[in-house]
Write a protein that holds these residues in place. Structure first.
Motif, PDB file in Angstrom:
ATOM      1  N   GLU A 276       2.880  30.829  66.245  1.00  0.00           N
ATOM      2  CA  GLU A 276       1.804  29.867  65.987  1.00  0.00           C
ATOM      3  C   GLU A 276       0.551  30.136  66.819  1.00  0.00           C
ATOM      4  O   GLU A 276      -0.472  29.474  66.625  1.00  0.00           O
ATOM      5  CB  GLU A 276       2.288  28.428  66.208  1.00  0.00           C
ATOM      6  CG  GLU A 276       2.959  28.186  67.539  1.00  0.00           C
ATOM      7  CD  GLU A 276       4.476  28.266  67.436  1.00  0.00           C
ATOM      8  OE1 GLU A 276       5.003  29.180  66.757  1.00  0.00           O
ATOM      9  OE2 GLU A 276       5.145  27.400  68.052  1.00  0.00           O
ATOM     10  N   ASP A 277       0.602  31.079  67.721  1.00  0.00           N
ATOM     11  CA  ASP A 277      -0.595  31.501  68.455  1.00  0.00           C
ATOM     12  C   ASP A 277      -1.422  32.507  67.652  1.00  0.00           C
ATOM     13  O   ASP A 277      -2.531  32.875  68.067  1.00  0.00           O
ATOM     14  CB  ASP A 277      -0.225  32.131  69.789  1.00  0.00           C
ATOM     15  CG  ASP A 277       0.412  31.146  70.751  1.00  0.00           C
ATOM     16  OD1 ASP A 277       1.410  31.521  71.405  1.00  0.00           O
ATOM     17  OD2 ASP A 277      -0.084  30.005  70.856  1.00  0.00           O
ATOM     18  N   THR A 278      -0.899  32.950  66.528  1.00  0.00           N
ATOM     19  CA  THR A 278      -1.627  33.906  65.687  1.00  0.00           C
ATOM     20  C   THR A 278      -2.935  33.299  65.191  1.00  0.00           C
ATOM     21  O   THR A 278      -2.946  32.211  64.613  1.00  0.00           O
ATOM     22  CB  THR A 278      -0.754  34.317  64.487  1.00  0.00           C
ATOM     23  OG1 THR A 278       0.397  35.024  64.963  1.00  0.00           O
ATOM     24  CG2 THR A 278      -1.534  35.208  63.528  1.00  0.00           C
ATOM     25  N   ALA A 279      -4.032  34.007  65.450  1.00  0.00           N
ATOM     26  CA  ALA A 279      -5.357  33.506  65.091  1.00  0.00           C
ATOM     27  C   ALA A 279      -6.400  34.559  65.473  1.00  0.00           C
ATOM     28  O   ALA A 279      -6.078  35.541  66.156  1.00  0.00           O
ATOM     29  CB  ALA A 279      -5.667  32.197  65.826  1.00  0.00           C
ATOM     30  N   VAL A 280      -7.615  34.321  65.035  1.00  0.00           N
ATOM     31  CA  VAL A 280      -8.756  35.056  65.581  1.00  0.00           C
ATOM     32  C   VAL A 280      -9.239  34.283  66.806  1.00  0.00           C
ATOM     33  O   VAL A 280      -9.501  33.078  66.713  1.00  0.00           O
ATOM     34  CB  VAL A 280      -9.887  35.212  64.558  1.00  0.00           C
ATOM     35  CG1 VAL A 280     -11.068  35.941  65.194  1.00  0.00           C
ATOM     36  CG2 VAL A 280      -9.384  35.962  63.330  1.00  0.00           C
TER      37      VAL A 280
ATOM     38  N   GLN B 265      -8.593  39.638  66.743  1.00  0.00           N
ATOM     39  CA  GLN B 265      -7.378  39.161  66.098  1.00  0.00           C
ATOM     40  C   GLN B 265      -6.195  39.276  67.040  1.00  0.00           C
ATOM     41  O   GLN B 265      -5.962  40.329  67.655  1.00  0.00           O
ATOM     42  CB  GLN B 265      -7.095  39.975  64.837  1.00  0.00           C
ATOM     43  CG  GLN B 265      -5.807  39.597  64.112  1.00  0.00           C
ATOM     44  CD  GLN B 265      -5.878  38.238  63.458  1.00  0.00           C
ATOM     45  OE1 GLN B 265      -6.869  37.904  62.799  1.00  0.00           O
ATOM     46  NE2 GLN B 265      -4.818  37.449  63.618  1.00  0.00           N
ATOM     47  N   VAL B 266      -5.436  38.192  67.131  1.00  0.00           N
ATOM     48  CA  VAL B 266      -4.163  38.186  67.840  1.00  0.00           C
ATOM     49  C   VAL B 266      -3.081  37.816  66.833  1.00  0.00           C
ATOM     50  O   VAL B 266      -3.160  36.771  66.190  1.00  0.00           O
ATOM     51  CB  VAL B 266      -4.170  37.184  69.011  1.00  0.00           C
ATOM     52  CG1 VAL B 266      -2.767  37.040  69.608  1.00  0.00           C
ATOM     53  CG2 VAL B 266      -5.153  37.623  70.081  1.00  0.00           C
ATOM     54  N   THR B 267      -2.104  38.688  66.678  1.00  0.00           N
ATOM     55  CA  THR B 267      -1.006  38.456  65.747  1.00  0.00           C
ATOM     56  C   THR B 267       0.304  38.512  66.515  1.00  0.00           C
ATOM     57  O   THR B 267       0.585  39.509  67.191  1.00  0.00           O
ATOM     58  CB  THR B 267      -1.003  39.495  64.628  1.00  0.00           C
ATOM     59  OG1 THR B 267      -2.241  39.456  63.927  1.00  0.00           O
ATOM     60  CG2 THR B 267       0.134  39.222  63.643  1.00  0.00           C
ATOM     61  N   VAL B 268       1.073  37.430  66.413  1.00  0.00           N
ATOM     62  CA  VAL B 268       2.371  37.355  67.078  1.00  0.00           C
ATOM     63  C   VAL B 268       3.445  37.367  65.989  1.00  0.00           C
ATOM     64  O   VAL B 268       3.583  36.398  65.237  1.00  0.00           O
ATOM     65  CB  VAL B 268       2.491  36.096  67.954  1.00  0.00           C
ATOM     66  CG1 VAL B 268       3.820  36.117  68.721  1.00  0.00           C
ATOM     67  CG2 VAL B 268       1.316  35.986  68.900  1.00  0.00           C
ATOM     68  N   SER B 269       4.173  38.452  65.928  1.00  0.00           N
ATOM     69  CA  SER B 269       5.139  38.613  64.848  1.00  0.00           C
ATOM     70  C   SER B 269       6.191  39.640  65.242  1.00  0.00           C
ATOM     71  O   SER B 269       5.899  40.602  65.962  1.00  0.00           O
ATOM     72  CB  SER B 269       4.439  39.067  63.572  1.00  0.00           C
ATOM     73  OG  SER B 269       5.379  39.340  62.544  1.00  0.00           O
ATOM     74  N   SER B 270       7.402  39.429  64.747  1.00  0.00           N
ATOM     75  CA  SER B 270       8.476  40.388  64.977  1.00  0.00           C
ATOM     76  C   SER B 270       8.571  41.389  63.823  1.00  0.00           C
ATOM     77  O   SER B 270       9.407  42.288  63.850  1.00  0.00           O
ATOM     78  CB  SER B 270       9.801  39.661  65.168  1.00  0.00           C
ATOM     79  OG  SER B 270      10.072  38.830  64.062  1.00  0.00           O
TER      80      SER B 270
END
Length: 115
Positions: free
Chosen positions: A88-92, A110-115
């Motif tokens: 949920e921290d994924t965002a610009v 861009q920050v993308t938090v994903s496995s």
């Protein structure tokens, strides 16, 4: 022309860390409130953390205890250290500088938090 130059975004797994940087001119850095905002797809842009010159940092409740904002006065740079990242921290993420009615924005990273 005022510039806020950002760096440090990317892809990280949940639980990981990233550090964002934002550099500007000395005149802006010394007088303005520096901060970070973020905008996820389809959502409004929200404050993440702000740090007034000569003041104390403030954080959004959602990032307290995980994110740390800091100011490097020698290099006119504000950092956002992000730990224990969640999807949920994924965002610009946008760097911001404001004082009174004057506001400046960085270009976003861009920050993308994903496995």
């Amino acid at each position: 022309q005022v510039q806020l130059v950002e760096s440090g975004g990317g892809l990280v797994q949940p639980g990981g860390s990233l550090r964002l940087s934002c550099t500007t001119s000395r005149s802006i850095f010394s007088a303005f409130v520096m901060g970070w905002y973020r905008q996820a797809p389809g959502k409004a842009r929200d404050m993440v953390a702000i740090f007034p010159s000569g003041g104390s940092p403030r954080y959004a409740d959602s990032v307290k205890g995980r994110f740390t904002i800091s100011r490097d006065n020698a290099n006119n740079t504000v950092y956002l250290q992000m730990n224990s990242l969640k999807p949920e921290d994924t965002a610009v993420y946008y760097c911001n500088a404001f004082v009174a009615t004057t506001t400046y924005w960085g270009q976003g990273t861009q920050v993308t938090v994903s496995s």
